[in-house]
Design a protein around this motif. Structure first.
Motif, PDB file in Angstrom:
ATOM      1  N   VAL A 163       7.461  -5.754  -8.977  1.00 55.21           N
ATOM      2  CA  VAL A 163       7.519  -7.137  -9.475  1.00 55.21           C
ATOM      3  C   VAL A 163       8.853  -7.785  -9.140  1.00 55.21           C
ATOM      4  O   VAL A 163       8.896  -8.928  -8.708  1.00 55.21           O
ATOM      5  N   ILE A 164       9.938  -7.054  -9.312  1.00 58.33           N
ATOM      6  CA  ILE A 164      11.238  -7.705  -9.101  1.00 58.33           C
ATOM      7  C   ILE A 164      11.613  -7.745  -7.623  1.00 58.33           C
ATOM      8  O   ILE A 164      12.136  -8.744  -7.146  1.00 58.33           O
ATOM      9  N   ILE A 165      11.330  -6.698  -6.880  1.00 58.01           N
ATOM     10  CA  ILE A 165      11.776  -6.694  -5.478  1.00 58.01           C
ATOM     11  C   ILE A 165      10.691  -7.183  -4.528  1.00 58.01           C
ATOM     12  O   ILE A 165      10.858  -8.192  -3.848  1.00 58.01           O
ATOM     13  N   ILE A 166       9.557  -6.498  -4.489  1.00 55.98           N
ATOM     14  CA  ILE A 166       8.592  -6.803  -3.431  1.00 55.98           C
ATOM     15  C   ILE A 166       7.947  -8.174  -3.618  1.00 55.98           C
ATOM     16  O   ILE A 166       7.814  -8.941  -2.665  1.00 55.98           O
ATOM     17  N   ILE A 167       7.572  -8.491  -4.848  1.00 56.03           N
ATOM     18  CA  ILE A 167       6.947  -9.802  -5.062  1.00 56.03           C
ATOM     19  C   ILE A 167       7.935 -10.915  -4.731  1.00 56.03           C
ATOM     20  O   ILE A 167       7.566 -11.931  -4.127  1.00 56.03           O
ATOM     21  N   ASN A 168       9.198 -10.726  -5.094  1.00 57.83           N
ATOM     22  CA  ASN A 168      10.199 -11.743  -4.775  1.00 57.83           C
ATOM     23  C   ASN A 168      10.388 -11.881  -3.272  1.00 57.83           C
ATOM     24  O   ASN A 168      10.591 -12.992  -2.772  1.00 57.83           O
ATOM     25  N   ILE A 169      10.333 -10.763  -2.556  1.00 60.62           N
ATOM     26  CA  ILE A 169      10.445 -10.858  -1.102  1.00 60.62           C
ATOM     27  C   ILE A 169       9.243 -11.606  -0.540  1.00 60.62           C
ATOM     28  O   ILE A 169       9.365 -12.429   0.373  1.00 60.62           O
ATOM     29  N   PHE A 170       8.102 -11.344  -1.110  1.00 63.90           N
ATOM     30  CA  PHE A 170       6.895 -12.057  -0.671  1.00 63.90           C
ATOM     31  C   PHE A 170       7.066 -13.565  -0.883  1.00 63.90           C
ATOM     32  O   PHE A 170       6.825 -14.357   0.026  1.00 63.90           O
ATOM     33  N   VAL A 171       7.509 -13.938  -2.079  1.00 67.43           N
ATOM     34  CA  VAL A 171       7.714 -15.363  -2.366  1.00 67.43           C
ATOM     35  C   VAL A 171       8.765 -15.936  -1.417  1.00 67.43           C
ATOM     36  O   VAL A 171       8.590 -17.021  -0.873  1.00 67.43           O
ATOM     37  N   ALA A 172       9.831 -15.178  -1.186  1.00 66.29           N
ATOM     38  CA  ALA A 172      10.883 -15.630  -0.276  1.00 66.29           C
ATOM     39  C   ALA A 172      10.315 -15.875   1.119  1.00 66.29           C
ATOM     40  O   ALA A 172      10.640 -16.873   1.765  1.00 66.29           O
ATOM     41  N   VAL A 208      -2.539  -2.557  -9.719  1.00 68.13           N
ATOM     42  CA  VAL A 208      -2.699  -4.005  -9.523  1.00 68.13           C
ATOM     43  C   VAL A 208      -2.502  -4.714 -10.855  1.00 68.13           C
ATOM     44  O   VAL A 208      -1.802  -5.728 -10.944  1.00 68.13           O
ATOM     45  N   GLU A 209      -3.096  -4.164 -11.895  1.00 71.80           N
ATOM     46  CA  GLU A 209      -2.932  -4.782 -13.217  1.00 71.80           C
ATOM     47  C   GLU A 209      -1.472  -4.802 -13.636  1.00 71.80           C
ATOM     48  O   GLU A 209      -0.983  -5.788 -14.195  1.00 71.80           O
ATOM     49  N   LEU A 210      -0.772  -3.714 -13.349  1.00 71.67           N
ATOM     50  CA  LEU A 210       0.651  -3.669 -13.693  1.00 71.67           C
ATOM     51  C   LEU A 210       1.440  -4.678 -12.869  1.00 71.67           C
ATOM     52  O   LEU A 210       2.416  -5.259 -13.344  1.00 71.67           O
ATOM     53  N   THR A 211       1.008  -4.895 -11.620  1.00 68.92           N
ATOM     54  CA  THR A 211       1.707  -5.849 -10.755  1.00 68.92           C
ATOM     55  C   THR A 211       1.645  -7.260 -11.315  1.00 68.92           C
ATOM     56  O   THR A 211       2.630  -7.996 -11.280  1.00 68.92           O
ATOM     57  N   VAL A 212       0.481  -7.648 -11.820  1.00 70.47           N
ATOM     58  CA  VAL A 212       0.370  -9.002 -12.354  1.00 70.47           C
ATOM     59  C   VAL A 212       0.817  -9.031 -13.815  1.00 70.47           C
ATOM     60  O   VAL A 212       0.616 -10.021 -14.511  1.00 70.47           O
ATOM     61  N   ILE A 250       0.837  -1.198   0.000  1.00 70.09           N
ATOM     62  CA  ILE A 250       0.000   0.000   0.000  1.00 70.09           C
ATOM     63  C   ILE A 250       0.875   1.253   0.000  1.00 70.09           C
ATOM     64  O   ILE A 250       0.597   2.214  -0.719  1.00 70.09           O
ATOM     65  N   VAL A 251       1.952   1.228   0.779  1.00 69.27           N
ATOM     66  CA  VAL A 251       2.856   2.385   0.792  1.00 69.27           C
ATOM     67  C   VAL A 251       3.398   2.647  -0.609  1.00 69.27           C
ATOM     68  O   VAL A 251       3.345   3.769  -1.120  1.00 69.27           O
ATOM     69  N   VAL A 252       3.872   1.567  -1.253  1.00 73.64           N
ATOM     70  CA  VAL A 252       4.456   1.731  -2.591  1.00 73.64           C
ATOM     71  C   VAL A 252       3.379   2.160  -3.592  1.00 73.64           C
ATOM     72  O   VAL A 252       3.578   3.084  -4.390  1.00 73.64           O
ATOM     73  N   TYR A 253       2.228   1.508  -3.535  1.00 69.67           N
ATOM     74  CA  TYR A 253       1.128   1.850  -4.447  1.00 69.67           C
ATOM     75  C   TYR A 253       0.724   3.307  -4.273  1.00 69.67           C
ATOM     76  O   TYR A 253       0.485   4.010  -5.245  1.00 69.67           O
ATOM     77  N   TYR A 254       0.604   3.734  -3.017  1.00 65.44           N
ATOM     78  CA  TYR A 254       0.133   5.091  -2.748  1.00 65.44           C
ATOM     79  C   TYR A 254       1.072   6.104  -3.378  1.00 65.44           C
ATOM     80  O   TYR A 254       0.638   7.047  -4.047  1.00 65.44           O
ATOM     81  N   LEU A 304       9.936   1.711 -13.640  1.00 63.79           N
ATOM     82  CA  LEU A 304      10.308   1.825 -12.241  1.00 63.79           C
ATOM     83  C   LEU A 304       9.339   1.037 -11.356  1.00 63.79           C
ATOM     84  O   LEU A 304       9.754   0.313 -10.444  1.00 63.79           O
ATOM     85  N   PHE A 305       8.071   1.183 -11.654  1.00 68.29           N
ATOM     86  CA  PHE A 305       7.072   0.451 -10.874  1.00 68.29           C
ATOM     87  C   PHE A 305       7.299  -1.052 -11.008  1.00 68.29           C
ATOM     88  O   PHE A 305       7.256  -1.792 -10.025  1.00 68.29           O
TER      89      PHE A 305
END
Lengths: 748, 748
Positions: free
Chosen positions: B624-633, B589-593, B525-529, B618-619
């Motif tokens: 996608v590269i940092i936050i989603i990977n941390i989530f998966v990790a 959200v669409e860009l995230t997926v 949410i912080v990043v999205y905002y 940048l988004f």
């Protein structure tokens, strides 16, 4: 001592009982050395075959393992697999009798291989191994299928070559592809766990589909209808994409690793067991009351048989590592280490002066020449060339129609050539071009890059000259040569990566896991081949591809009226078909990267029956959910190992031993200033560190490279392996307490 | 003993020097208990605030940590963040003065909170903490921005509310959101490593693009042109999709885990340190020459302050665990354990007979009633209801227009109600509905499911009745109620998962990592905002959305002539815009997926300038590269912990201690046959296992649940933590050697 009899159900070496009475030390027969060398070689390469130990069987076994018979076997498997190109539906059609004849030849070769194997190992072992049963069944089924197919073809009936699906199984079973079999076993063992997660995933999909059906069924497009439904989709994506895919990866990773670890443990145990058997063959009683030992003479003779092309200096180095007390004989523990020692890549380098130095020392050692040497070895030299490469990258990106830019290529080529010539002037040519360029290439990627670089530059020069002569002579550019020039020009850029240390670490890891990735390549090919065969039988000729310039009205719907109005035809996907084995493979690659999966699967379902979708779903599950995840898991694990190795300095005990003996050349000494280092070495010749090493010979461990995939695997699970497997204990009695337990050589 | 002075730069408790002279044991003042309770509470919830120990500051600190002030703070942050809905470009427009006024109010609240904080901690600490500086700067900048914006608006100039980007930083810094700050810190620390891999990835992309440019530039579509190019694409996919994405995951996982581990180690050290301080406040000298101790009376009084709603029995249980030698006082080590003890969820259950049993025992204990009880408790009962649910799933999938299927819903509802009534008859109602349904819900997912189940069934019943009465009365179906009925109907199916053990294990893990996933939610949410605010300023009003039934000719190109002929307009993506904060979030959200990323980014680039693509790139990199990977990790790590916990039975030492004391109720005993178990308990009342527990009271550890995210994290790194942090050593001297080192409470 652990008696050979204790080590279980391996047949006793035939000659051993006679040649090794307790206390007596008769001379070893050549057969004994052969047998010991075979055991060591098997241990080194982790071959797990229970060969008979009669001299005749040993000779057959040597022939069985000969590289020529292995290469021939792989060649015939390749021929067998590539028959799909020539069979109906064919890329290059050949008459049926021709492909059948070639296939019969392949089957004959496989049968001979199997008979050879049966002669090598005891009869009861042969029939107990499911691998052999599997090969026999495949051969039988193929023969039956060929007979039926031939008969039906002769009477012009519809015939199906169903046994082609079995061909890739030969790749798995006939060859000594242990990695491949191991991967299949690990997958099979991990399946139940994956299945449960998959069921849960399916259940989650069911819940979401039911909701979508009820809530959205009549109100599409949902997003335009209400914002509330966005929450539904976000939840769907979060749960089914991110969470479940992570869980899949976690489960696959965890299970695959668990079973792989068990296999590697077994492998290590089997290796040690083989080394103990080799020791038992060569052992003799030296000291009264002491344990049995192997003398240096016997050891030398055996190692010479195992690796005929090993240099004397290298062999003496290995002996000095094993016999660290300089007794002239070694016990069981250092003997067992030999298998690992042989797998450590040791680079032998003779420090010799530059040929120009010998030819005209006055000029070569003059002040300007020395200055040039210093300049070339300076960091700035590397940086300048990196900048040149970056400028080159920009020029490549610009339009080559511009005459100035086209000419700039010559400038860059000249600069690269100058670099090679300068390096040749400074460094000894043989060292510069040798397989493990000792002087300027300490890391694996650099080894590749220097030779790679030279080859690229020289071939780019040749291709560019060829291209411009053709252009000027005939005013005609052959596309192929120009393509090669372009590729070479771009590949040259890769060099930049090498000069940045952080990049090198990542690249090194990638290079190191390269061989393991090849195993996955084989795995993928086996799966692809099976799916391609099935797909071709199901869908061949259902979709037709028309050339770009075709005016056939059927082109609009790929030659199949059933496709009229489908997304498949509208997007002009006609070339994505199962009409021959090459198209099938390309289509399967597209399915693997989930590129327009829905369009492809619905297209093929509409030309056959809805149940055809099962084929596509099955492929997705097998490849995308299981195999790709295992691939990711493997890369992850390899990187984790790399990171922990970097941190905790997890050198194997053997490498440490070599370092303790101060035989390893300190790299910094050499890199800092080459000319000085060479002088130091020249001065040191008289006072060489070890009496065992020949003067002016340097050893260096290519410690971070693995000769075999098995060595990489062993390293990956090193921390988790039973410590006794790496026991440094010099007391052989300590090894006696069941540490050499009977390995279970698990077949497929 | 470790003197409090030794433990470093924390200010000394003011009263301590007077109330604790060596050897004397004066009565503790209420302030001492308050102070000790605050230390313990801080340790339990891992609050890291250096509060002043003067009684006044302590009182302020208590108010600072009060749940009401925390809730108010979160409320105002929420208000501040949601102002974006009402500001230009607004979803629900409000006059500028109204939003400005609300924002001023929020700023005021944050300022008060900050002043409150400044009063609680020593002045020098306040100014050393970058967190506070950060808040002050944000408040200042926001005020400046508001003033400028107001002035510009008043003069009708173009004004930009740039400070809105800073708002989510308040969520990070103002609140006690330690997890969030920790996540940001870990990301920041991992960035350099990720950056290097990213550079390499970019380089690989560069090489491939240059090749594509040279080889394919003029010969598209490549696939139709030559088969050879397929190899190019396969290589591209293999390297850039599979290998690099795996490397990204490996690097992110490795670095994130490494830094998180360090943070958790610091957290554990700080916790122990706080407990030592609490001990120092309450300690007294009991045995001459022995170490200082805390008496049971003082301990009781303190625990009562820490957790006022803890039952006496529970407190006595905790004491008996700490004072396992029954001495009436405890030393430092068992005292320090209290923080962990308080975090173990202990369920207290009074075994009482069923109300019907007390009301009419004759009927309740009759043979048919007992048979019914046995039937309901039988496994078959569960299986029958699982089958009913599956049949229900099929019926839900069928068309509800059919009258018979519509009526079947009533049958299913009746069956579910019957189940609840039967269970209510068999099980004690309070146990059945209690928060930790003791009797039939041993696992976390079951706790959720039983209550969940009852709520779902009852609300489905109400909604269905409501729906059909409305239908029959007015012949009109309100869509909302029907939707709720559908959702409830589908959610009911989730119960099936619960009855399969393997599924439960997976679900339990997912539930357990739930709170941690919420942290990622905040992070996202912080990043999205921030991206939404920037995106709105860049792209607001550039793309217009027209209603479905609009006949405006501009609808074809989303109201912007620049979009004519672009894929964006052709695919009718007009609703994907930055015209208000809600649309922006959905677009992100669409860009995230990575759904049609190229269409969206090129669409927005064409309405502004090409450089707008940087925003989208940048988004993609950040999310996608940092936050989603941390989530998966994170999910991966949690599953690995679960697997290893299951295997090695990694119970914490405290849980083991409780089991040693035989206070834990064996679950099987209760589950096997409830009536028998109840009888056993009734008989056991006289000979209760422990003198400390009240008769008819049972304790059970909800061992697999974590009260806080920190507890989960601690558990995740338990194996890797310094063993001294879990030292079971009863000798307090062993703790003296620097094990309670001064923690560094690292701020953001």
């Amino acid at each position: 001592m652990s008696e050979p009899e204790k080590s279980g159900d391996v047949p006793e070496p035939a000659g051993q009982g006679n040649t090794l009475p307790r206390g007596g030390n008769p001379a070893k027969s050549p057969q004994d050395f052969d047998l010991a060398a075979i055991y060591v070689s098997d241990a080194q390469y982790n071959r797990n075959i229970y060969f008979d130990t009669s001299p005749q069987a040993v000779r057959l076994y040597l022939r069985y393992n000969h590289w020529l018979s292995q290469v021939l076997l792989y060649f015939f498997i390749l021929v067998d697999l590539s028959l799909a190109i020539f069979e109906e539906p064919a890329v290059l059609p050949l008459p049926t009798w021709a492909t059948m004849l070639v296939e019969l030849l392949c089957l004959l070769v496989f049968t001979i291989r199997l008979v050879h194997y049966a002669k090598v190992i005891p009869r009861d072992k042969f029939w107990k191994d499911p691998k052999n049963i599997c090969i026999i069944v495949i051969l039988m089924l193929t023969l039956v299928d060929m007979a039926i197919y031939g008969a039906l073809k002769a009477t012009n009936c519809y015939a199906l070559r169903w046994s082609r699906v079995l061909r890739p199984l030969l790749l798995v079973n006939v060859t000594e592809g242990r990695q491949l079999r191991r991967a299949f076993r690990s997958i099979r063992n991990a399946l139940p766990q994956i299945f449960y997660v998959f069921l849960l995933f399916m259940f989650s999909l069911l819940i979401f589909s039911l909701m979508a059906l009820k809530l959205l069924g009549k109100r599409m497009p949902a997003y335009n209808a209400s914002l509330g439904f966005t929450i539904f989709f976000i939840l769907y994506i979060l749960i089914n994409t991110y969470i479940f895919m992570s869980v899949f990866l976690a489960v696959v990773y965890n299970n695959y690793k668990k079973y792989l670890k068990e296999e590697v443990q077994q492998m290590v145990r089997a290796k040690r067991h083989k080394m103990v058997r080799a020791f038992a063959v060569l052992q003799e009683q030296r000291v009264e009351g002491g344990g049995p030992v192997v003398t240096q003479a016997n050891w030398n003779q055996m190692v010479r048989l195992v690796q005929p092309n090993m240099s004397n200096a290298h062999r003496e180095l290995l002996w000095s590592v094993s016999d660290d007390k300089n007794q002239g004989y070694i016990g069981k523990v250092p003997f067992v280490q030999l298998a690992d020692l042989l797998n450590i890549e040791v680079i032998t380098v003779k420090s010799r002066p530059h040929p120009l130095h010998s030819m005209c020392p006055a000029i070569y050692l003059s002040a300007p020449s020395r200055l040039l040497c210093r300049l070339v070895q300076h960091r700035a030299f590397v940086i300048v060339y990196d900048l040149i490469i970056l400028v080159n990258a920009v020029f490549i990106g610009l339009d080559e129609q511009n005459q100035m830019i086209a000419n700039s290529e010559w400038v860059f080529l000249a600069l690269y050539l100058l670099e090679i010539l300068l390096k040749l002037y400074v460094f000894e040519p043989r060292a510069f071009f040798s397989r493990h360029s000792f002087w300027n290439c300490p890391s694996a990627s650099q080894i590749i890059s220097t030779r790679f670089d030279t080859i690229i530059v020289v071939s780019a020069l040749i291709a560019t000259i060829l291209n411009s002569t053709m252009k000027s002579l005939e005013d005609y550019t052959t596309r192929q040569i120009l393509d090669i020039v372009f590729i070479l020009r771009v590949l040259r850029l890769i060099r930049v990566v090498d000069s940045i240390k952080r990049f090198r670490a990542i690249i090194n890891t990638l290079i190191r896991i390269g061989p393991a990735i090849l195993t996955f390549g084989q795995l993928i090919i086996v799966v692809y081949y099976i799916f391609a065969m099935v797909g071709m039988e199901l869908f061949k000729g259902k979709v037709k591809f028309y050339e770009e310039d075709s005016t056939d009205p059927e082109k609009a719907y790929c030659g199949n009226p059933l496709l009229k109005g489908t997304a498949f035809a509208e997007l002009n996907y006609c070339k994505n078909n199962f009409n021959n084995v090459v198209s099938s493979f390309i289509l399967l690659v597209e399915l693997t990267v989930v590129n327009q999966w829905h369009v492809l699967s619905s297209g093929f379902a509409s030309v056959t029956y809805m149940s055809a979708r099962i084929f596509f779903v099955l492929f997705h599950i097998v490849v995308v959910i299981i195999i790709i995840n295992i691939f990711v898991a493997f890369v992850l694990e390899a990187f984790f190992v790399e990171y922990s190795v970097d941190k905790s300095d997890l050198q194997t005990s053997l490498e440490r031993k070599i370092e303790e003996l101060e035989l390893a050349v300190e790299q910094e000494k050499l890199e800092d200033n080459l000319v000085n280092a060479m002088e130091t070495i020249d001065n040191d010749q008289g006072t060489s560190q070890s009496a065992n090493t020949k003067p002016a010979l340097m050893f260096k461990i290519a410690s971070k490279r693995y000769r075999t995939v098995d060595a990489l695997l062993q390293r990956m699970f090193e921390a988790d392996l039973d410590p006794e497997d790496f026991a440094e204990n010099d007391d052989p009695e300590a090894q006696n307490n069941g540490s050499f337990v009977n390995p279970t050589f698990s077949p497929v």
